[in-house]
Design a protein around this motif. Structure first.
Motif, PDB file in Angstrom:
ATOM      1  N   SER A   1      -2.173  -6.054  -1.955  1.00 56.66           N
ATOM      2  CA  SER A   1      -2.379  -4.636  -2.275  1.00 56.66           C
ATOM      3  C   SER A   1      -2.896  -4.465  -3.695  1.00 56.66           C
ATOM      4  CB  SER A   1      -1.065  -3.856  -2.119  1.00 56.66           C
ATOM      5  OG  SER A   1      -0.696  -3.722  -0.779  1.00 56.66           O
TER       6      SER A   1
ATOM      7  N   THR B   1      -6.370  -2.662  -2.909  1.00 55.07           N
ATOM      8  CA  THR B   1      -6.213  -1.250  -2.550  1.00 55.07           C
ATOM      9  C   THR B   1      -6.773  -0.333  -3.622  1.00 55.07           C
ATOM     10  OG1 THR B   1      -4.223  -1.779  -1.284  1.00 55.07           O
ATOM     11  CG2 THR B   1      -4.583   0.531  -1.834  1.00 55.07           C
TER      12      THR B   1
ATOM     13  N   PHE C   1      -6.654  -1.207   2.213  1.00 51.95           N
ATOM     14  CA  PHE C   1      -5.206  -1.302   2.403  1.00 51.95           C
ATOM     15  C   PHE C   1      -4.824  -2.012   3.698  1.00 51.95           C
ATOM     16  CE2 PHE C   1      -1.104   1.034   3.450  1.00 51.95           C
ATOM     17  CZ  PHE C   1      -0.338   0.392   2.490  1.00 51.95           C
TER      18      PHE C   1
END
Length: 457
Positions: free
Chosen positions: A137, A141, A153
């Protein structure tokens, strides 16, 4: 004209670069802090200056206590006594480590509200594969649509921004935190009268995640965060009503889908109103839909100011409150729950202020929020009305479900300072079992057609 055109192009490029900077992924160097100077979930690993918050040393082991036949956990800290108890008479002394809402509770209930402060234990931990997902992440992300959605994600699906740069990223960590995979929970919702009298509503909640549903078309579920079913199982006059939600990640691009099954009418209807400040299920008007889980849903109606970090006395390791030996009548008292059964500890929190955007509507104009740094769970939320008056005080009573390595809530309380009533969600002491983590589920259960089979009367 050429000069003007060049200026406009240069300005557009600058704005583009600025937008990219705002949404930029964390650098590999920053991500490398996870598991070194930071815990694998992004909290400061070190102790605080005076040692009252210890260094994180791995969290509570899965063998920290025993699990009874119903799934309830023994209290690893049962022999500890409070270091001190904060009362209305002493609250001023500790106000730098209390929220405005907690201070208001002392003023509203000076004879009965108290905060028992215990030694701090940094019990938070999750499975190793979740730690790996968190690192993914960190480097993949990004925010999209001004923080209303996420990109990059799908490879991780947990803790979107473990090294957050702004307030909405802190919120996203709460929304995307690990809850133990698919789960099933028997619990209650109750709104005691001002004198303490109460009637319980029994609920059964299910949450399932796209990656945990083998029969799901993953491509169609790209924007799905989770699927949620809530059944009302009692009392008889309400039993059989069922709520189904497809919770989307970007709810501006694709609003959450919701359906309600009404057992009396035997009908399934779309329920677009199940969002934002519509009344929460069985809440008697004392909680909004987005008060569930302390906050849920789309962030688009607010700005999210990251104030920073501070140390706060927050509910933590509330095993006593969750004990099956404690009855609901022992917990639910006039004005607030029985604070003798609660446990507070000093922890570092992320402080975020959410303010309603111009032109947007919500009964809460401001939400002052405190997120536990070790779990990213919301611990305290102060809700202000349109006049700027403190209205409702939310407290999330946390515990580590150590047998499954899951941080979670024992219960959530929302105190209405104006009416003198409150709503409590999630108590399960007298239910037939505790939370089931890692439950088996099927995607076919989360369809409107399946909802018609859910009624129980």
């Amino acid at each position: 004209m050429k000069t003007t055109k060049m200026f406009l192009q240069t300005g557009a490029l600058a704005l583009s670069l600025l937008a990219t900077a705002v949404m930029a992924k964390v650098s590999p160097e920053e991500a490398a802090q996870l598991g070194t100077t930071l815990t694998p979930m992004g909290a400061v690993k070190a102790a605080n200056a005076d040692g009252s918050i210890p260094a994180w040393s791995g969290g509570l082991p899965a063998t920290a206590g025993t699990v009874d036949s119903k799934g309830f956990l023994s209290d690893p800290f049962a022999n500890e006594k409070p270091l001190f108890v904060i009362t209305a008479a002493t609250a001023e002394k500790y106000k730098d480590k209390l929220s405005a809402g907690q201070m208001a509770m002392f003023k509203r209930y000076p004879q009965t509200y108290k905060i028992p402060v215990y030694p701090t234990h940094r019990t938070a931990t999750v499975p190793a594969e979740i730690y790996s997902a968190i690192k993914t992440s960190a480097v993949k992300t990004e925010e999209v649509d001004n923080g209303n959605g996420l990109s990059g994600f799908s490879d991780s699906r947990y803790y979107a921004f473990p090294v957050p740069k702004n307030g909405v990223e802190v919120l996203w960590n709460h929304l995307t935190r690990y809850r133990g995979g698919n789960l099933n929970r028997l619990g209650t919702r109750v709104q005691p009268q001002a004198n303490g009298d109460f009637n319980m509503v029994q609920l059964e909640d299910e949450i399932s995640y796209p990656r945990e549903l083998p029969d799901l078309d993953k491509e169609k579920a790209e924007n799905i965060l989770f699927y949620f079913i809530q059944r009302v199982t009692g009392p008889a006059r309400l039993a059989g009503n069922v709520l189904l939600i497809h919770e989307t990640i970007d709810q501006v691009k694709e609003p959450r889908d919701a359906w309600l099954y009404n057992a009396g009418q035997r009908r399934v209807r779309r329920a677009p109103q199940v969002a934002y400040d519509s009344p929460g299920t069985a809440s008697d008007g004392l909680a909004t839909t987005d008060n569930f889980d302390m906050f849920n849903g789309a962030p688009d109606r607010y700005t999210w100011e990251l104030v920073g970090k501070k140390e706060l006395y927050i509910p933590y390791n509330n095993y006593k409150l969750d004990s099956p030996n404690v009855k609901y009548a022992d917990i639910l008292k006039a004005g607030h729950i029985n604070q003798d059964l609660t446990r507070y500890e000093l922890h570092r929190v992320w402080e975020v202020v959410a303010k309603l955007k111009p032109g947007q509507r919500h009964i809460y104009a401001t939400r002052h929020m405190y997120f536990d740094e070790d779990t990213w769970q919301l611990a305290e939320v102060d809700h202000y009305d349109g006049r700027g008056e403190l209205w409702r005080v939310g407290e999330g009573f946390a515990q580590q479900y150590y047998h499954k390595q899951v941080p979670g809530y024992t219960a959530e309380a929302l105190y209405d300072l104006q009416s003198g009533r409150y709503s409590v969600l999630g108590l399960k002491n007298e239910e037939k079992r505790s939370i089931t983590f890692g439950a088996t589920a099927s995607a076919s259960s989360y369809t409107p057609a399946a909802l018609r089979q859910e009624g129980i009367r």
